[in-house]
Design a protein around this motif. Structure first.
Motif, PDB file in Angstrom:
ATOM      1  N   THR A 365      44.131  -8.320 -82.810  1.00 31.67           N
ATOM      2  CA  THR A 365      42.691  -8.609 -82.688  1.00 31.67           C
ATOM      3  C   THR A 365      42.253  -8.609 -81.235  1.00 31.67           C
ATOM      4  N   ARG A 366      43.066  -9.179 -80.356  1.00 31.09           N
ATOM      5  CA  ARG A 366      42.735  -9.244 -78.921  1.00 31.09           C
ATOM      6  C   ARG A 366      42.716  -7.844 -78.312  1.00 31.09           C
ATOM      7  N   ALA A 367      43.678  -7.022 -78.677  1.00 33.80           N
ATOM      8  CA  ALA A 367      43.713  -5.658 -78.131  1.00 33.80           C
ATOM      9  C   ALA A 367      42.542  -4.836 -78.628  1.00 33.80           C
ATOM     10  N   ARG A 368      42.126  -5.021 -79.900  1.00 29.29           N
ATOM     11  CA  ARG A 368      40.975  -4.278 -80.430  1.00 29.29           C
ATOM     12  C   ARG A 368      39.705  -4.675 -79.709  1.00 29.29           C
ATOM     13  N   SER A 369      39.532  -5.962 -79.423  1.00 26.74           N
ATOM     14  CA  SER A 369      38.304  -6.409 -78.760  1.00 26.74           C
ATOM     15  C   SER A 369      38.251  -5.981 -77.301  1.00 26.74           C
ATOM     16  N   SER A 370      39.408  -5.784 -76.665  1.00 23.75           N
ATOM     17  CA  SER A 370      39.422  -5.436 -75.243  1.00 23.75           C
ATOM     18  C   SER A 370      39.341  -3.933 -75.005  1.00 23.75           C
ATOM     19  N   THR A 371      39.916  -3.119 -75.912  1.00 26.37           N
ATOM     20  CA  THR A 371      39.930  -1.647 -75.718  1.00 26.37           C
ATOM     21  C   THR A 371      38.959  -0.935 -76.625  1.00 26.37           C
ATOM     22  N   GLY A 372      38.515  -1.592 -77.688  1.00 27.30           N
ATOM     23  CA  GLY A 372      37.602  -0.955 -78.621  1.00 27.30           C
ATOM     24  C   GLY A 372      38.317  -0.097 -79.645  1.00 27.30           C
ATOM     25  N   ALA A 373      39.594   0.062 -79.513  1.00 28.12           N
ATOM     26  CA  ALA A 373      40.372   0.866 -80.447  1.00 28.12           C
ATOM     27  C   ALA A 373      41.243  -0.031 -81.281  1.00 28.12           C
ATOM     28  N   ALA A 374      41.536   0.406 -82.483  1.00 27.81           N
ATOM     29  CA  ALA A 374      42.359  -0.390 -83.385  1.00 27.81           C
ATOM     30  C   ALA A 374      43.812  -0.331 -82.934  1.00 27.81           C
ATOM     31  N   ALA A 375      44.432  -1.455 -82.913  1.00 28.12           N
ATOM     32  CA  ALA A 375      45.844  -1.538 -82.548  1.00 28.12           C
ATOM     33  C   ALA A 375      46.637  -1.787 -83.816  1.00 28.12           C
ATOM     34  N   GLU A 376      47.605  -0.908 -84.055  1.00 27.18           N
ATOM     35  CA  GLU A 376      48.395  -1.018 -85.259  1.00 27.18           C
ATOM     36  C   GLU A 376      49.273  -2.268 -85.198  1.00 27.18           C
ATOM     37  N   ALA A 377      49.163  -3.110 -86.261  1.00 23.60           N
ATOM     38  CA  ALA A 377      49.980  -4.332 -86.296  1.00 23.60           C
ATOM     39  C   ALA A 377      51.457  -4.004 -86.422  1.00 23.60           C
ATOM     40  N   SER A 378      51.764  -2.891 -87.107  1.00 23.10           N
ATOM     41  CA  SER A 378      53.171  -2.524 -87.259  1.00 23.10           C
ATOM     42  C   SER A 378      53.788  -2.140 -85.924  1.00 23.10           C
ATOM     43  N   GLU A 379      53.002  -1.456 -85.089  1.00 32.11           N
ATOM     44  CA  GLU A 379      53.509  -1.050 -83.781  1.00 32.11           C
ATOM     45  C   GLU A 379      53.736  -2.275 -82.888  1.00 32.11           C
ATOM     46  N   ILE A 380      52.813  -3.250 -82.952  1.00 34.03           N
ATOM     47  CA  ILE A 380      52.973  -4.475 -82.156  1.00 34.03           C
ATOM     48  C   ILE A 380      54.172  -5.269 -82.655  1.00 34.03           C
ATOM     49  N   GLY A 381      54.314  -5.346 -83.983  1.00 33.00           N
ATOM     50  CA  GLY A 381      55.438  -6.069 -84.532  1.00 33.00           C
ATOM     51  C   GLY A 381      56.766  -5.441 -84.167  1.00 33.00           C
ATOM     52  N   ALA A 382      56.825  -4.101 -84.147  1.00 32.47           N
ATOM     53  CA  ALA A 382      58.072  -3.436 -83.762  1.00 32.47           C
ATOM     54  C   ALA A 382      58.407  -3.691 -82.302  1.00 32.47           C
ATOM     55  N   ALA A 383      57.356  -3.750 -81.459  1.00 35.91           N
ATOM     56  CA  ALA A 383      57.605  -3.987 -80.043  1.00 35.91           C
ATOM     57  C   ALA A 383      58.103  -5.417 -79.785  1.00 35.91           C
ATOM     58  N   LEU A 384      57.567  -6.388 -80.560  1.00 37.07           N
ATOM     59  CA  LEU A 384      57.921  -7.785 -80.310  1.00 37.07           C
ATOM     60  C   LEU A 384      59.132  -8.248 -81.120  1.00 37.07           C
ATOM     61  N   TYR A 385      59.279  -7.723 -82.311  1.00 30.54           N
ATOM     62  CA  TYR A 385      60.322  -8.250 -83.195  1.00 30.54           C
ATOM     63  C   TYR A 385      61.195  -7.159 -83.812  1.00 30.54           C
ATOM     64  N   GLY A 386      61.120  -5.933 -83.306  1.00 26.63           N
ATOM     65  CA  GLY A 386      61.905  -4.839 -83.853  1.00 26.63           C
ATOM     66  C   GLY A 386      63.359  -4.887 -83.415  1.00 26.63           C
ATOM     67  N   PRO A 387      64.136  -3.895 -83.816  1.00 25.71           N
ATOM     68  CA  PRO A 387      65.550  -3.840 -83.423  1.00 25.71           C
ATOM     69  C   PRO A 387      65.689  -3.537 -81.938  1.00 25.71           C
ATOM     70  N   PRO A 388      66.837  -3.856 -81.341  1.00 18.79           N
ATOM     71  CA  PRO A 388      67.029  -3.584 -79.901  1.00 18.79           C
ATOM     72  C   PRO A 388      67.097  -2.076 -79.634  1.00 18.79           C
ATOM     73  N   PRO A 389      66.703  -1.662 -78.434  1.00 21.22           N
ATOM     74  CA  PRO A 389      66.755  -0.218 -78.095  1.00 21.22           C
ATOM     75  C   PRO A 389      68.195   0.293 -78.133  1.00 21.22           C
ATOM     76  N   GLU A 390      68.314   1.637 -78.414  1.00 15.72           N
ATOM     77  CA  GLU A 390      69.637   2.233 -78.511  1.00 15.72           C
ATOM     78  C   GLU A 390      70.173   2.708 -77.163  1.00 15.72           C
ATOM     79  N   ASP A 391      69.283   2.943 -76.179  1.00 16.90           N
ATOM     80  CA  ASP A 391      69.731   3.411 -74.866  1.00 16.90           C
ATOM     81  C   ASP A 391      68.847   2.803 -73.793  1.00 16.90           C
TER      82      ASP A 391
END
Length: 412
Positions: A365-391
């Protein structure tokens, strides 16, 4: 890994602080002594209370006709007066001589403080005589022919005699001492080899000797036949001359309850033993010394130069190299995500115990209000709580993504 990566260390947190720890305040310094000090204070308060509640010398005399305490004799005196007997409370030989007569009974409830000359003066008084022997005084003066044999425990005893005053009472709480009497004496209340009550005629008077007067007190008067025995012994005549204080030949008594020596009544501090006073003074000195020792000021804080100064950037680089050498991309990613979430929480207005769903929704919600574009919740969730990077490239990309989310959240 160290190019634009951000770790959990906040910028500017270099180990450059050289201030020494501040000394604790006085109240913390003496906190360890609070329990013992409170205990000592409680003991002092209890000592003062017990001293104040303790009756002053002369204010609670055993078997005093004006005393309403457990050991007093006010109840017996009231019974005698209700039955038409006049009770005179005297405190000297002269008063006893003025009140005594042929129709009076002289009652001596305690011989412990009688001097020989006092006993001699009382023996010359006319009328019947009831004496409670308390030791020391030779009974030959007040009760010729009566001998003290042994001590006897005060308890309920049967009269077991022909004396009308005792036979009508039945049993009584009596003891204290056992006596043998002169020929012709009536012996009541057996105790050991003797008896606790001896009564006999001496000339035109009746002499009665008691081993104790506990049955006459306010505490025991209502038990057994105590009241009947006391009334029969003291109520045979119309007047009772009741001696309540130690007496001397000059009659220097204090009718209001003082001592016969004429000294002033001791005060509160006079009642405290000398050892207690000395211990109290030592305790006060010890407490003051402890207070001075624990409460001394340590002076201003002295800055001390550290042997090595490590900058914050070097700390970040060193930790990054350590993660890289151990290929600990999972721990590095967890440190990056945890630090980013901690920095964004105040901007999101969420509590510290907020769950992943609430955090992801708030960031979207905060990113949508600041940029005007919709921010995918799945993308934010993967960045914060996704699996660790492979490299390493994925770890750098994750750091860039987290920086971008943080900038969007901080934008007004």
């Amino acid at each position: 890994m160290t190019g634009g990566a951000t770790t959990g260390l906040a910028p500017g947190s270099a180990a450059e602080t050289t201030s020494a720890p501040v000394s604790p305040p006085f109240r913390k310094a003496v906190r360890g002594w609070r329990g013992p000090l409170l205990a000592v204070l409680g003991l002092l308060v209890l000592s003062v209370v017990f001293t104040l509640l303790r009756p002053a010398p002369g204010t609670e005399r055993p078997l005093d006709p004006d005393e309403g305490g457990l050991s007093g004799g006010r109840a017996l005196a009231q019974l005698l007066r209700q039955n038409g007997v006049t009770v005179h409370r005297v405190t000297s030989v002269e008063e006893a001589r003025a009140r005594a007569g042929e129709g009076a009974t002289l009652f001596v409830p305690d011989t412990l403080y009688l001097a020989d000359e006092d006993a001699t003066a009382l023996a010359d008084l006319p009328g019947d005589r009831v004496v409670a022997w308390s030791g020391l005084l030779d009974l030959e003066t007040l009760a010729p022919g009566v001998k003290a044999l042994e001590a006897a425990t005060a308890r309920s005893r049967d009269a077991d005699c022909d004396l009308p005053a005792a036979r009508r009472a039945g049993s009584a709480h009596i003891g204290g001492a056992a006596f043998s009497g002169p020929p012709g004496a009536v012996r009541c209340f057996p105790a050991g080899d003797g008896h606790s009550l001896i009564a006999y005629r001496s000339g035109d008077r009746t002499v009665t000797v008691l081993g104790g007067t506990s049955f006459m007190t306010n505490l025991r008067l209502a038990e057994d036949g105590n009241a009947a025995l006391a009334m029969n012994l003291l109520g045979a005549r119309s007047t009772v001359v009741w001696i309540t204080d130690p007496v001397d030949e000059d009659g220097a008594g204090d009718p209001d309850g003082g001592t016969f020596s004429g000294e002033e009544r001791p005060g509160l501090m006079d009642l405290v033993p000398a050892g207690v006073k000395l211990a109290a003074v030592q305790l006060v000195i010890a407490v003051l010394l402890v207070a001075v020792w624990r409460g001394r000021r340590l002076g201003p804080v002295v800055a001390e130069r550290l042997p090595v100064v490590v900058r914050a950037s070097e700390t970040v680089e060193g930790r990054g190299r350590l993660y890289r050498s151990r290929r600990a991309r999972d721990r590095a990613a967890l440190a990056l995500r945890t630090a980013a979430i901690d920095r964004m929480m105040p901007w999101l207005g969420l509590p510290h115990d907020a769950g992943p769903v609430e955090i992801v929704t708030a960031i979207s919600t905060r990113a949508r209000s600041s940029t005007g574009a919709a921010a995918e919740a799945s993308e934010i969730g993967a960045a914060l709580y996704g699996p660790p990077p492979e490299d390493d490239a994925g770890l750098v990309a994750l750091a860039d993504h987290l920086d971008r989310l943080e900038r969007q959240v901080r934008q007004p």
